[in-house]
Every structure is written in structure tokens, then in C-alpha cells.
Design a protein around this motif. Structure first.
Motif, PDB file in Angstrom:
ATOM      1  N   LEU A 173      95.762 -43.490 -95.092  1.00  0.00           N
ATOM      2  CA  LEU A 173      95.748 -44.844 -95.232  1.00  0.00           C
ATOM      3  C   LEU A 173      94.497 -45.618 -95.911  1.00  0.00           C
ATOM      4  O   LEU A 173      94.427 -46.400 -96.971  1.00  0.00           O
ATOM      5  N   THR A 174      93.554 -44.953 -95.310  1.00  0.00           N
ATOM      6  CA  THR A 174      92.185 -45.611 -95.449  1.00  0.00           C
ATOM      7  C   THR A 174      91.772 -45.254 -96.931  1.00  0.00           C
ATOM      8  O   THR A 174      91.164 -46.099 -97.970  1.00  0.00           O
ATOM      9  N   GLU A 175      92.012 -43.987 -97.528  1.00  0.00           N
ATOM     10  CA  GLU A 175      91.778 -43.427 -98.730  1.00  0.00           C
ATOM     11  C   GLU A 175      92.796 -43.963 -99.584  1.00  0.00           C
ATOM     12  O   GLU A 175      92.350 -44.524-100.964  1.00  0.00           O
ATOM     13  N   MET A 176      94.061 -44.381 -99.485  1.00  0.00           N
ATOM     14  CA  MET A 176      94.992 -44.799-100.244  1.00  0.00           C
ATOM     15  C   MET A 176      94.468 -46.382-100.418  1.00  0.00           C
ATOM     16  O   MET A 176      94.456 -46.925-101.719  1.00  0.00           O
ATOM     17  N   ALA A 177      93.894 -47.122 -99.472  1.00  0.00           N
ATOM     18  CA  ALA A 177      93.776 -48.580 -99.700  1.00  0.00           C
ATOM     19  C   ALA A 177      92.381 -48.574-100.592  1.00  0.00           C
ATOM     20  O   ALA A 177      92.176 -49.671-101.169  1.00  0.00           O
ATOM     21  N   LYS A 178      91.553 -47.469-100.444  1.00  0.00           N
ATOM     22  CA  LYS A 178      90.459 -47.693-101.329  1.00  0.00           C
ATOM     23  C   LYS A 178      90.632 -47.188-102.808  1.00  0.00           C
ATOM     24  O   LYS A 178      89.702 -47.056-103.542  1.00  0.00           O
ATOM     25  N   GLY A 179      91.985 -47.101-103.306  1.00  0.00           N
ATOM     26  CA  GLY A 179      92.204 -46.579-104.407  1.00  0.00           C
ATOM     27  C   GLY A 179      92.167 -45.256-104.807  1.00  0.00           C
ATOM     28  O   GLY A 179      91.886 -44.567-105.843  1.00  0.00           O
ATOM     29  N   GLY A 180      92.087 -44.481-103.702  1.00  0.00           N
ATOM     30  CA  GLY A 180      91.536 -42.972-103.654  1.00  0.00           C
ATOM     31  C   GLY A 180      93.067 -42.016-104.163  1.00  0.00           C
ATOM     32  O   GLY A 180      92.860 -40.932-104.107  1.00  0.00           O
ATOM     33  N   GLY A 181      94.047 -42.581-104.706  1.00  0.00           N
ATOM     34  CA  GLY A 181      95.085 -42.085-105.035  1.00  0.00           C
ATOM     35  C   GLY A 181      96.603 -42.298-104.283  1.00  0.00           C
ATOM     36  O   GLY A 181      96.474 -43.144-103.380  1.00  0.00           O
ATOM     37  N   GLY A 182      97.426 -41.588-104.908  1.00  0.00           N
ATOM     38  CA  GLY A 182      98.823 -41.872-104.127  1.00  0.00           C
ATOM     39  C   GLY A 182      98.916 -40.903-102.948  1.00  0.00           C
ATOM     40  O   GLY A 182      98.165 -40.162-102.509  1.00  0.00           O
ATOM     41  N   TYR A 183     100.000 -41.209-102.078  1.00  0.00           N
ATOM     42  CA  TYR A 183     100.256 -40.444-100.876  1.00  0.00           C
ATOM     43  C   TYR A 183     100.012 -38.897-101.115  1.00  0.00           C
ATOM     44  O   TYR A 183      99.274 -38.437-100.236  1.00  0.00           O
ATOM     45  N   ASP A 184     100.659 -38.476-101.972  1.00  0.00           N
ATOM     46  CA  ASP A 184     100.372 -36.820-102.021  1.00  0.00           C
ATOM     47  C   ASP A 184      99.378 -36.348-102.209  1.00  0.00           C
ATOM     48  O   ASP A 184      98.705 -35.397-101.819  1.00  0.00           O
ATOM     49  N   GLU A 185      98.586 -37.154-103.291  1.00  0.00           N
ATOM     50  CA  GLU A 185      97.268 -36.554-103.669  1.00  0.00           C
ATOM     51  C   GLU A 185      96.146 -36.827-102.493  1.00  0.00           C
ATOM     52  O   GLU A 185      95.379 -35.894-102.305  1.00  0.00           O
ATOM     53  N   VAL A 186      96.250 -37.734-101.779  1.00  0.00           N
ATOM     54  CA  VAL A 186      95.346 -38.084-100.758  1.00  0.00           C
ATOM     55  C   VAL A 186      95.699 -37.103 -99.704  1.00  0.00           C
ATOM     56  O   VAL A 186      94.881 -36.782 -98.733  1.00  0.00           O
ATOM     57  N   LEU A 187      96.917 -36.670 -99.116  1.00  0.00           N
ATOM     58  CA  LEU A 187      97.189 -35.836 -98.251  1.00  0.00           C
ATOM     59  C   LEU A 187      96.721 -34.650 -98.362  1.00  0.00           C
ATOM     60  O   LEU A 187      96.028 -33.904 -97.454  1.00  0.00           O
ATOM     61  N   ALA A 188      96.765 -34.007 -99.840  1.00  0.00           N
ATOM     62  CA  ALA A 188      96.360 -32.758-100.147  1.00  0.00           C
ATOM     63  C   ALA A 188      94.663 -32.684 -99.705  1.00  0.00           C
ATOM     64  O   ALA A 188      94.275 -31.838 -99.565  1.00  0.00           O
ATOM     65  N   ARG A 189      94.054 -33.815-100.223  1.00  0.00           N
ATOM     66  CA  ARG A 189      92.866 -33.951 -99.942  1.00  0.00           C
ATOM     67  C   ARG A 189      92.341 -33.987 -98.391  1.00  0.00           C
ATOM     68  O   ARG A 189      91.508 -33.012 -98.064  1.00  0.00           O
ATOM     69  N   ALA A 190      93.149 -34.712 -97.655  1.00  0.00           N
ATOM     70  CA  ALA A 190      92.747 -34.697 -96.290  1.00  0.00           C
ATOM     71  C   ALA A 190      92.999 -33.095 -95.676  1.00  0.00           C
ATOM     72  O   ALA A 190      92.354 -32.654 -94.700  1.00  0.00           O
ATOM     73  N   GLN A 191      94.170 -32.452 -96.262  1.00  0.00           N
ATOM     74  CA  GLN A 191      94.272 -30.806 -95.876  1.00  0.00           C
ATOM     75  C   GLN A 191      93.199 -30.247 -96.509  1.00  0.00           C
ATOM     76  O   GLN A 191      92.564 -29.426 -95.346  1.00  0.00           O
ATOM     77  N   ALA A 192      92.367 -30.412 -97.521  1.00  0.00           N
ATOM     78  CA  ALA A 192      91.393 -29.721 -97.937  1.00  0.00           C
ATOM     79  C   ALA A 192      90.109 -30.033 -97.127  1.00  0.00           C
ATOM     80  O   ALA A 192      89.333 -28.924 -96.727  1.00  0.00           O
ATOM     81  N   LEU A 193      90.152 -30.964 -96.470  1.00  0.00           N
ATOM     82  CA  LEU A 193      88.778 -31.558 -95.695  1.00  0.00           C
ATOM     83  C   LEU A 193      89.108 -31.303 -94.266  1.00  0.00           C
ATOM     84  O   LEU A 193      88.134 -31.555 -93.362  1.00  0.00           O
ATOM     85  N   TYR A 195      91.389 -32.773 -92.355  1.00  0.00           N
ATOM     86  CA  TYR A 195      91.778 -34.019 -91.364  1.00  0.00           C
ATOM     87  C   TYR A 195      93.311 -33.890 -91.327  1.00  0.00           C
ATOM     88  O   TYR A 195      93.681 -34.644 -90.500  1.00  0.00           O
ATOM     89  N   ALA A 196      94.029 -32.829 -92.178  1.00  0.00           N
ATOM     90  CA  ALA A 196      95.496 -32.835 -91.631  1.00  0.00           C
ATOM     91  C   ALA A 196      95.813 -31.218 -91.671  1.00  0.00           C
ATOM     92  O   ALA A 196      95.026 -30.420 -92.282  1.00  0.00           O
ATOM     93  N   GLU A 197      96.820 -30.977 -91.057  1.00  0.00           N
ATOM     94  CA  GLU A 197      97.205 -29.628 -90.740  1.00  0.00           C
ATOM     95  C   GLU A 197      97.852 -29.072 -92.040  1.00  0.00           C
ATOM     96  O   GLU A 197      98.307 -29.903 -92.666  1.00  0.00           O
ATOM     97  N   ALA A 198      98.273 -27.777 -92.050  1.00  0.00           N
ATOM     98  CA  ALA A 198      98.647 -27.277 -93.285  1.00  0.00           C
ATOM     99  C   ALA A 198     100.556 -27.747 -93.189  1.00  0.00           C
ATOM    100  O   ALA A 198     100.716 -28.199 -94.225  1.00  0.00           O
ATOM    101  N   ASP A 199     100.851 -27.839 -91.924  1.00  0.00           N
ATOM    102  CA  ASP A 199     102.265 -28.719 -91.665  1.00  0.00           C
ATOM    103  C   ASP A 199     101.792 -29.930 -91.070  1.00  0.00           C
ATOM    104  O   ASP A 199     101.759 -30.009 -89.997  1.00  0.00           O
ATOM    105  N   PRO A 200     101.777 -31.009 -91.894  1.00  0.00           N
ATOM    106  CA  PRO A 200     101.316 -32.175 -91.245  1.00  0.00           C
ATOM    107  C   PRO A 200     102.480 -33.154 -90.561  1.00  0.00           C
ATOM    108  O   PRO A 200     102.274 -34.167 -90.177  1.00  0.00           O
ATOM    109  N   THR A 201     103.755 -32.360 -90.776  1.00  0.00           N
ATOM    110  CA  THR A 201     104.839 -33.272 -90.305  1.00  0.00           C
ATOM    111  C   THR A 201     104.639 -34.198 -89.018  1.00  0.00           C
ATOM    112  O   THR A 201     105.008 -35.384 -89.049  1.00  0.00           O
ATOM    113  N   GLU A 202     104.162 -33.567 -87.691  1.00  0.00           N
ATOM    114  CA  GLU A 202     103.991 -34.460 -86.799  1.00  0.00           C
ATOM    115  C   GLU A 202     103.016 -35.498 -86.973  1.00  0.00           C
ATOM    116  O   GLU A 202     103.510 -36.718 -86.160  1.00  0.00           O
TER     117      GLU A 202
END
Ligand code: NAP
Length: 437
Positions: A173-193, A195-202
Motif C-alpha cells: 500500500l505504501t508503494e502504491m500510494a507513492k505511485g509505484g505501480g498497480g497492485y500486481d506490479e507492486v506485489l511482484a516487486r514485494a516478492q522479489a524484495l 517482503y511477500a511470500e511466493a504464495d501471498p494469499t494469507e
């Protein structure tokens, strides 16, 4: 194990269930801080058997002789008086903890899914068998919110707990608010960094936050809140457009856990919500967690910090271990046992960055003369602003961090310069290398 005298000093054997991200950090902390822990608690903590699935994995710094694949070596061995559960999951973890608790061992767990479903049963077992169970790391990682709720605010009548209790979604949400991209794009970045699991469902679906809120509200309101009692929504259907529109109206969007206690009932929910930009929770960015606790006695108290990470979570696990082992009754302030031998540095030997404002004569070369005084004292200038003219001329400097005694010497020389009028104003600048020398 609590409140023993020095003559009661003894060794406590700790078994681990799991040796992954958190487990390895727990072992590192227990061994790395062994001397401090022994000094402060009066007990020597010994890391005993460690249960894993695959013994052949690389585990830097862990003695391979301690690794086992036999759960009984940890949960049934009577010499293991304290079991740290950092393997996660419900099955076979729940049965392992039941076995350990039944024989009177104490347990520390970081397992929010287990606690939010089976907490009351396990705590009752601990009580019956004379052990103790603690679970600080199960909610908000390093942030000591459970200890504060169950000890510091026990009698404060907590009326609400509002939290950002999931770091993954807060990062997104912080990244999206900074204009860092849409949900899918930011989620992929969070996974690469990481910050998010490969399966982020939980995380993104809200279940992780719901489990933590079930635990926190149970403690805050002295109630039994099961995970099934917590309706939750996640951020997986949130659109950038709504985050932008909220921003234009003065709000930030956060995934909140909201628990309230009225006279007769409790409500606990998790949902994405618009938070006014001036609200304390609005400034909690990145993967941090924060919990705002409201109580009649204390009004608002907010705790903020890292909600995940190996060393961060291990800090909470080890804190629970130490709470179970206990510290001596004697005060920390005067007990020779807990004296680390470190002395307080003289004020002049500490460092700080500085702001200096001075009125100066409006003539050529003033800045150079002032700057050379600081340079000769080993202090470097980060920013200079010269303004005004005639009697109104002033010089504002920000200096990089330097020794306080060098600053005092520099200012004595600056005050003596013909160019300087009146008494310069000197303030320290936070967060720029202040601290001990
Ligand atoms: N990571 C965090 O930042 C964080 C933050 C807060 C809370 N927690 C909680 O802490 C716990 C541990 O998390 P983690 O990140 O350290 O997990 P992890 O890195 O996946 O480690 C899990 C460990 O448990 C062992 N294990 C798992 N299932 C097992 C089984 N059936 N039998 C024997 N050993 C088993 C694994 O063995 P192998 O090594 O052989 O695979 C591994 O050593 C979880 O409950 C998690 O929710 C984690």
C-alpha cells in the motif's frame, strides 16, 4: 524458574522445533548474548536439540550435532525444560506442543495460526502441568505489544486496539500510494524484495492480520477471540484509482485490524480503510507494523516497529524465553551481577550534528573565516545559507556529525571572531550520527 537468588543459578536446556529463518536467528541470539543473559537472569541457557525436516540443509553457525529429525528428542526429553516452537503450521505442531506442555515443559511460540485457533486449550494445559506458554512473536514480530497489553496495561481497561499488523500489505500500500505501480506490479516487486511470500494469499487476503488481531484482542480485552470470530477483507481487490482518489481527499489507505470493546461485547475486524493523513497510523510506512492502544487510563499509546524478519522476530522469541526464565528480584540499577562494566562516556566524547545560526558583519570573506575555524577543529559543513545584508546579515550552517568537545572549541573561536555579532544559536540535529564516540 522465577526470581531465583544467585545461589540458585543453573543451566536451562532449551529445545527448538524448527530451525529456519527465525529458529537460526534465535540460536544466534541465545549464543551471541549468552554472557549478558547469564548476568541478567542468573541462568546459563543451553541450546539443546533442534528439530528439522531435512538435516542436510546448510545452517550457518548451528552445531550439526544438535540437529535431529526425531520430535521426541525435543518434546519428550525431561532435560529440555523449555521448548521454542518456530516451525509453523498446525499439524504436527499442535500435537508436539501438547506433548511438551503435558509433561510440564514451558513453551515459547511464534505461531499465530496455532495460537488464534488453539490458544486457550494450550494455555490451560500449561497451567495444569505447571509450565508457562508465551507467544510475543506471534503478533507484530519485534514489537513487544503482547507484553505491554498483558503486563503494563493489565489494569488500564483497554477499549480499542487498532493496528497495521501485516507488513507485506503495508509495504504494498505504501508503494502504491507513492505511485509505484498497480497492485500486481507492486506485489511482484514485494516478492522479489522478500517482503511477500511466493504464495501471498494469507497476507494480501487478510487472514494473517485476522489471526494477529484474534490474539491481540484476546489479551487486550481478557476474552476468548477465535480466528473464526474475526471477519476479514484483504487488499487484493484494491485499485490504484481508489488509492489516488483517497490521497486527493487527504487520506491514505491502510489494511487495519480494528478491535473495540464496548460494555457488553467485543468486535474485531480486518479491512482496508481510509486513514486521515494527520492520523498517527497514516505515517507508518513500508513493512513496519504499528498498534494503537486506547484505554481509559492511558488514552493513546502507539507501538511501532518491524513486524517480521529473522533477527527481529527472534528478539521477541528470546524476550519470552527470558520472561519465563525470570530476572532476579533485585533492582537492575544496583545489582553487581548485571553490571556489564561499561562506563558513561564524558559528554564531550559523544558526537552530534549541529545547526548554527549567527549574525555576522556584512563584509567579504566572513564565510571563509568561519569555515576555516570549523575545518581546523575537524568539523565539516554540510549546508550553508547566507542571507540579509548590513546589520541584518546572518549565516546558517548545518555541520556533519563531530565530537562535542571539538564543537565547543570551534564555537569559542567563532564567538571571538570580529565578524560575529551577538551570541550564535547552536542546536543539535537528530539522526545525523549523534551518539557515543
Ligand atoms: N519469518 C518471519 O519473519 C516471521 C515473523 C513472525 C512470525 N513468524 C513465525 O515463525 C514461525 C517460523 O517461521 P520461519 O520464517 O522461521 O519459517 P521457515 O524458515 O520456513 O522455517 C521452518 C523450520 O521448521 C522446520 N519444520 C517445518 N515443518 C516441520 C516438520 N513437520 N517437522 C520438522 N521440522 C519442520 C523446517 O525444517 P527444514 O529446515 O528442514 O525445512 C525449518 O527449519 C512460523 O510460525 C511463522 O509464522 C515468522
Amino acid at each position: 524458574m522465577r526470581n531465583r537468588r544467585a545461589s540458585d543459578r543453573r543451566s536451562v536446556r532449551i529445545g527448538l522445533l524448527g530451525c529456519g529463518t527465525v529458529g537460526q536467528a534465535v540460536v544466534r541470539t541465545l549464543t551471541g548474548s549468552a554472557a549478558t543473559i547469564e548476568r541478567a537472569t542468573g541462568h546459563r541457557l543451553e541450546v539443546g536439540p533442534i528439530l528439522v525436516r531435512d538435516p542436510s540443509k546448510e545452517r550457518p553457525g548451528i552445531d550439526p550435532a544438535l540437529i535431529t529429525t526425531d520430535p521426541a528428542a525435543v518434546i519428550e526429553d525431561p532435560s529440555v525444560t523449555l521448548v521454542v516452537e518456530v516451525m509453523g503450521g498446525l499439524d504436527p505442531t499442535l500435537d508436539h506442543l501438547r506433548t511438551a506442555l503435558r509433561r510440564g515443559a514451558s513453551v515459547v511460540t511464534a505461531n499465530k495460526q496455532l495460537l488464534s485457533r488453539h490458544g486457550p486449550e494450550l494455555l490451560a494445559m500449561a497451567e495444569q502441568a505447571g509450565g508457562e506458554m508465551r507467544f510475543e512473536a506471534s503478533a507484530c514480530g519485534a514489537v513487544p505489544v503482547i507484553k505491554v497489553l498483558r503486563e503494563s496495561l493489565l489494569a488500564a481497561e483497554v477499549t480499542a486496539v487498532t493496528g497495521i499488523v501485516n507488513g507485506t500489505t503495508n509495504f504494498i500500500l505504501t508503494e502504491m500510494a507513492k505511485g509505484g505501480g498497480g497492485y500486481d506490479e507492486v506485489l511482484a516487486r514485494a516478492q522479489a524484495l522478500g517482503y511477500a511470500e511466493a504464495d501471498p494469499t494469507e497476507d494480501v487476503g487478510g487472514a494473517d492480520a485476522a489471526a494477529k488481531m484474534a490474539i491481540l484482542s484476546s489479551i487486550a480485552f481478557h476474552a476468548r477471540v477465535h480466528l473464526d470470530d474475526v471477519p476479514y477483507e484483504g487488499i487484493d481487490r484494491l485499485q490504484s484509482e481508489d488509492i489516488e482518489r483517497a490521497a486527493s481527499l487527504g487520506f491514505v489507505v491502510k489494511l487495519l485490524g480494528v478491535a473495540r470493546a464496548d460494555d457488553g461485547s467485543i468486535s474485531v475486524r480486518v479491512y482496508p480503510a481510509l486513514v486521515p493523513r494527520g492520523h498517527r497510523l497514516a505515517s507508518v510506512g513500508g513493512a513496519d507494523n504499528a498498534v494503537l492502544i486506547e484505554s481509559r487510563a492511558t488514552r493513546e499509546i502507539m507501538l511501532v516497529g518491524p513486524g517480521a524478519g529473522g533477527d527481529e522476530t527472534a528478539s521477541a522469541v528470546v524476550a519470552d524465553v527470558l520472561a519465563i526464565v525470570g530476572t532476579p528480584q533485585w533492582s537492575f540499577l544496583h545489582n553487581a551481577l548485571v553490571d556489564s562494566g561499561r562506563s558513561v562516556a564524558p559528554a564531550g566524547e559523544t558526537t552530534s550534528a549541529f545547526y548554527v545560526r549567527m549574525s555576522v558583519a556584512d563584509r567579504p570573506g566572513v564565510l571563509a573565516r568561519v569555515a576555516s575555524v570549523f575545518a581546523e577543529e575537524g568539523l565539516s559543513i554540510r549546508t550553508v545559507v547566507q542571507s540579509g545584508s548590513g546589520d541584518e546579515a546572518s549565516l546558517v550552517l548545518i555541520l556533519h556529525a563531530g565530537l562535542e568537545r571539538r564543537m565547543e572549541a570551534a564555537m569559542a573561536r567563532v564567538r571571538a571572531l570580529d565578524d560575529v555579532r551577538g551570541e550564535p544559536v547552536v542546536l543539535r540535529v537528530l539522526g545525523s550520527g549523534e551518539g557515543g564516540s
